[in-house]
Enzyme design. Sequence first.
Site, short mmCIF file in Angstrom:
data_model
loop_
_atom_site.label_atom_id
_atom_site.label_comp_id
_atom_site.label_asym_id
_atom_site.label_seq_id
_atom_site.Cartn_x
_atom_site.Cartn_y
_atom_site.Cartn_z
N ASP A 99 0.89 -1.15 0.00
CA ASP A 99 0.00 0.00 0.00
C ASP A 99 0.94 1.22 0.00
O ASP A 99 2.14 1.08 0.28
CB ASP A 99 -0.85 -0.05 1.28
CG ASP A 99 -1.66 1.21 1.49
OD1 ASP A 99 -2.27 1.69 0.53
OD2 ASP A 99 -1.66 1.71 2.64
N ASP A 146 -0.03 5.15 0.82
CA ASP A 146 -0.29 6.14 1.88
C ASP A 146 -0.33 5.46 3.23
O ASP A 146 -1.15 4.57 3.47
CB ASP A 146 -1.64 6.83 1.63
CG ASP A 146 -1.63 7.65 0.35
OD1 ASP A 146 -0.66 8.38 0.12
OD2 ASP A 146 -2.59 7.54 -0.43
N THR A 154 0.94 10.57 3.75
CA THR A 154 0.17 11.58 3.03
C THR A 154 -1.15 11.89 3.74
O THR A 154 -1.89 12.75 3.28
CB THR A 154 -0.15 11.10 1.60
OG1 THR A 154 -0.56 9.75 1.69
CG2 THR A 154 1.06 11.22 0.69
N LYS A 210 -8.88 6.36 5.29
CA LYS A 210 -7.63 5.71 4.88
C LYS A 210 -7.91 4.49 4.02
O LYS A 210 -8.67 3.61 4.42
CB LYS A 210 -6.80 5.31 6.11
CG LYS A 210 -6.09 6.49 6.73
CD LYS A 210 -5.14 6.04 7.82
CE LYS A 210 -4.37 7.23 8.37
NZ LYS A 210 -3.55 6.87 9.52
N GLU A 244 -0.10 -3.20 4.65
CA GLU A 244 -1.16 -2.18 4.73
C GLU A 244 -1.19 -1.48 6.09
O GLU A 244 -0.78 -2.07 7.09
CB GLU A 244 -2.52 -2.86 4.55
CG GLU A 244 -3.08 -2.82 3.16
CD GLU A 244 -3.63 -1.45 2.76
OE1 GLU A 244 -3.70 -0.54 3.61
OE2 GLU A 244 -4.00 -1.29 1.59
N ASP A 245 -1.72 -0.26 6.10
CA ASP A 245 -1.91 0.45 7.37
C ASP A 245 -3.38 0.64 7.71
O ASP A 245 -3.70 1.09 8.81
CB ASP A 245 -1.25 1.84 7.32
CG ASP A 245 -1.99 2.77 6.40
OD1 ASP A 245 -2.28 2.36 5.25
OD2 ASP A 245 -2.32 3.91 6.80
P1 B16 Z 1 -6.40 9.89 -4.35
P2 B16 Z 1 -3.70 4.03 -0.09
C1 B16 Z 1 -5.55 5.95 -0.36
O1 B16 Z 1 -4.28 5.47 -0.57
C2 B16 Z 1 -5.60 6.89 0.82
O2 B16 Z 1 -5.32 6.19 2.02
C3 B16 Z 1 -6.97 7.49 0.91
O3 B16 Z 1 -7.05 8.38 2.01
C4 B16 Z 1 -7.28 8.23 -0.40
O4 B16 Z 1 -8.58 8.78 -0.37
C5 B16 Z 1 -7.15 7.26 -1.56
O5 B16 Z 1 -5.85 6.69 -1.55
C6 B16 Z 1 -7.40 7.92 -2.90
O6 B16 Z 1 -6.37 8.82 -3.15
O7 B16 Z 1 -7.45 10.90 -4.05
O8 B16 Z 1 -5.00 10.45 -4.34
O9 B16 Z 1 -6.69 9.13 -5.62
O10 B16 Z 1 -3.69 4.05 1.41
O11 B16 Z 1 -4.60 2.97 -0.71
O12 B16 Z 1 -2.32 4.06 -0.69
MG MG Z 2 -2.83 3.25 3.33
#
Ligand code: B16
Ligand code: MG
Length: 221
Positions: A7, A9, A15, A43, A169-170
């Site tokens: 993953d 973020d 982020t 998240k 994953e977090d």
């Molecule tokens: P974007 P991950 C996710 O990333 C984020 O945790 C989540 O908060 C965000 O809304 C989502 O990506 C979409 O991101 O708006 O940049 O397309 O944790 O799956 O890496």
């Molecule tokens: Mg994440």
Amino acid sequence: MKAVIFDLDGVITDTAELHYQAWKNLADSLKIHFDYKLNEELKGIGRMDSLNRILNFGGKTDQYTEIEKIALTEQKNTEYVALLDQLSPKSIYPGIKEFLDTLRNQNLKIGLASASKNGPKILELLEITDYFDTIVDPVSVKMGKPAPDIFLKAAEQLEVHSSKCIGIEDSEAGIHSIKTAGMFAIGVGTEKVMKAAGADLVICDTKNLHWDQIINTVNHQ
Ligand code: B16
Ligand code: MG
């Protein structure tokens, strides 16, 4: 094990604060209360699903058309992308670069399964794109996390059976996604939350990602 799927973020870099700032400004303009608790629930959740949760929280689900909602997500994303410019290789979480090097040395394949459409841009800013054998386009999968689709797609693109993959994953949604995909799940976070979500191994900090310990746990499962 043949592949590790990350993953982004909350695992590779932080982020969440930038997402928070951009969502907060949008929510303020819509007169909806937005706080860190709600941000936490977003998240791993895709952009439109995140907006729907915010509108639902503010009791405004039915007040916007689909076209208006797309415009709102674009407004949030424009602000978020501007904030991303502050990311640099220094923003990579401790231990991640060393872990990626270890995986390469062990001839393991490396994939990215992020819900973020900004994933490739973030990897570029962190200067780690070259480590990744594949990056799943979140638009290409039918169902977002907690559905297994994005991790299964990563395995497919890497040409590795899901039982030979480890996911990291977090978020709780992300751990569900990895487990439903039939993979070994490493949770980054608190033991209580990650174990409850189904993680096979929990680390409280990315600097504790040690391949020998991971493979030992996999072998003793
Ligand atoms: P974007 P991950 C996710 O990333 C984020 O945790 C989540 O908060 C965000 O809304 C989502 O990506 C979409 O991101 O708006 O940049 O397309 O944790 O799956 O890496
Ligand atoms: Mg994440």
